[in-house]
Design a protein around this motif. Structure first.
Motif, short mmCIF file in Angstrom:
data_model
loop_
_atom_site.label_atom_id
_atom_site.label_comp_id
_atom_site.label_asym_id
_atom_site.label_seq_id
_atom_site.Cartn_x
_atom_site.Cartn_y
_atom_site.Cartn_z
N TYR A 130 1.23 4.51 -2.98
CA TYR A 130 1.23 5.95 -2.74
C TYR A 130 2.52 6.62 -3.20
O TYR A 130 2.76 7.79 -2.89
CB TYR A 130 1.08 6.23 -1.24
CG TYR A 130 -0.33 6.10 -0.72
CD1 TYR A 130 -1.36 6.87 -1.25
CD2 TYR A 130 -0.61 5.23 0.31
CE1 TYR A 130 -2.64 6.76 -0.76
CE2 TYR A 130 -1.91 5.12 0.81
CZ TYR A 130 -2.91 5.89 0.28
OH TYR A 130 -4.19 5.78 0.76
N SER A 150 -0.18 9.34 4.42
CA SER A 150 -0.36 8.28 3.42
C SER A 150 0.42 8.67 2.18
O SER A 150 -0.09 9.32 1.28
CB SER A 150 -1.84 8.09 3.09
OG SER A 150 -2.56 7.64 4.22
N THR A 185 -4.57 0.76 4.71
CA THR A 185 -4.54 2.03 3.98
C THR A 185 -3.14 2.53 3.66
O THR A 185 -2.99 3.56 3.01
CB THR A 185 -5.27 3.12 4.80
OG1 THR A 185 -4.60 3.28 6.06
CG2 THR A 185 -6.73 2.76 5.04
N GLY A 186 -2.10 1.83 4.15
CA GLY A 186 -0.74 2.29 3.92
C GLY A 186 -0.46 3.61 4.61
O GLY A 186 0.26 4.46 4.09
N THR A 187 -1.03 3.78 5.79
CA THR A 187 -0.95 5.05 6.51
C THR A 187 -0.02 4.94 7.72
O THR A 187 -0.07 3.97 8.46
CB THR A 187 -2.35 5.47 6.99
OG1 THR A 187 -3.21 5.59 5.85
CG2 THR A 187 -2.32 6.79 7.74
N PHE A 207 -1.76 11.86 10.23
CA PHE A 207 -1.88 10.66 9.41
C PHE A 207 -1.19 10.92 8.08
O PHE A 207 -1.53 11.88 7.39
CB PHE A 207 -3.36 10.31 9.19
CG PHE A 207 -4.06 9.79 10.43
CD1 PHE A 207 -4.43 8.46 10.51
CD2 PHE A 207 -4.33 10.63 11.50
CE1 PHE A 207 -5.07 7.97 11.65
CE2 PHE A 207 -4.97 10.16 12.64
CZ PHE A 207 -5.34 8.82 12.71
N ARG A 243 0.83 -1.21 0.00
CA ARG A 243 0.00 0.00 0.00
C ARG A 243 0.86 1.26 0.00
O ARG A 243 0.52 2.26 -0.63
CB ARG A 243 -0.95 -0.01 1.20
CG ARG A 243 -1.94 -1.17 1.17
CD ARG A 243 -2.86 -1.09 -0.04
NE ARG A 243 -3.51 -2.33 -0.37
CZ ARG A 243 -4.65 -2.78 0.13
NH1 ARG A 243 -5.27 -2.08 1.04
NH2 ARG A 243 -5.15 -3.92 -0.27
N LEU A 244 1.98 1.24 0.71
CA LEU A 244 2.90 2.38 0.68
C LEU A 244 3.41 2.63 -0.73
O LEU A 244 3.49 3.77 -1.19
CB LEU A 244 4.08 2.13 1.61
CG LEU A 244 3.86 2.30 3.10
CD1 LEU A 244 5.05 1.75 3.87
CD2 LEU A 244 3.63 3.76 3.46
#
Length: 199
Positions: free
Chosen positions: A51, A172, A119-121, A170, A47-48
């Motif tokens: 982004y 992302s 969410t890759g957060t 947060f 997920r990272l």
């Protein structure tokens, strides 16, 4: 006659009520984990990458060398509380003080309070090892160390690791925005480059 307003306010409880009791009475029968059989570190890394963050899977013993190799030209702020064993490979001359003009440094190295695989957060509460909020918004290069024990599957799991009374940020991926023609611009609201070191 009872109005809709009266009904809603009755459901919310009175201002004189017990907030702790009302919080405990909230329904929590929602799904807590969407990926029970997935490796959370792999999901988080995937997920990272979606982004546009730079992701490094690094064994803990190799972290100092990996961080020192990732540095750009210039100084880096290392907030109080970052474990020395993480940054032992970084020369003292490359370390900028926390009171340094943030527009004059290349970047910052921090830990995190929590991470959300779904969410890759990355979540910062600006406690030890994370520094004040401006440290993670002004410099162009943000290097974040995320340990596996800080990664939660979903938002509810991450929230359980956090103190809601602290200021939370947060993150992302690197800062980015798009205009009406979908032209992507990075570095508008924070670091242009986010590098995450998963250990």
């Amino acid at each position: 006659m009872t109005t809709a307003r009266d009904t809603i306010l009755a459901r919310l409880g009175s201002p004189d009520g017990d907030p702790a009791a009302e919080h405990a009475a909230l329904r929590r029968d929602y799904l807590h984990e969407h990926h029970p059989d997935v490796d959370l570190v792999e999901l988080f890394a995937e997920r990272l990458a979606d982004y546009q963050a730079v992701v490094h899977l690094v064994p803990e013993g190799e972290l100092p060398r990996a961080l020192s190799r990732a540095l750009w030209e210039g100084g880096y702020v290392i907030p109080d509380g970052v474990p020395e064993e993480w940054v032992s490979g970084i020369e003292p001359s490359r370390r900028a003080g926390a009171d340094t003009d943030l527009t004059a440094v290349a970047g910052v190295i921090t830990g995190c309070a929590a991470a959300i695989a779904e969410t890759g957060t990355i979540v910062l509460d600006h406690g030890p090892g994370q520094g004040r909020r401006a440290l993670t918004l002004v410099p162009d290069h943000h290097l974040v160390v995320v340990t596996a024990d800080r990664i939660s599957a979903d938002v509810p799991g991450a929230l359980a690791l956090l103190d809601a009374t602290r200021p939370l940020t947060f993150v992302s991926g690197p800062s980015a925005t798009s205009d009406i023609e979908l032209s992507r611009v990075e570095g508008v609201h924070g670091p242009r480059t986010l590098e995450v070191f998963l250990t």
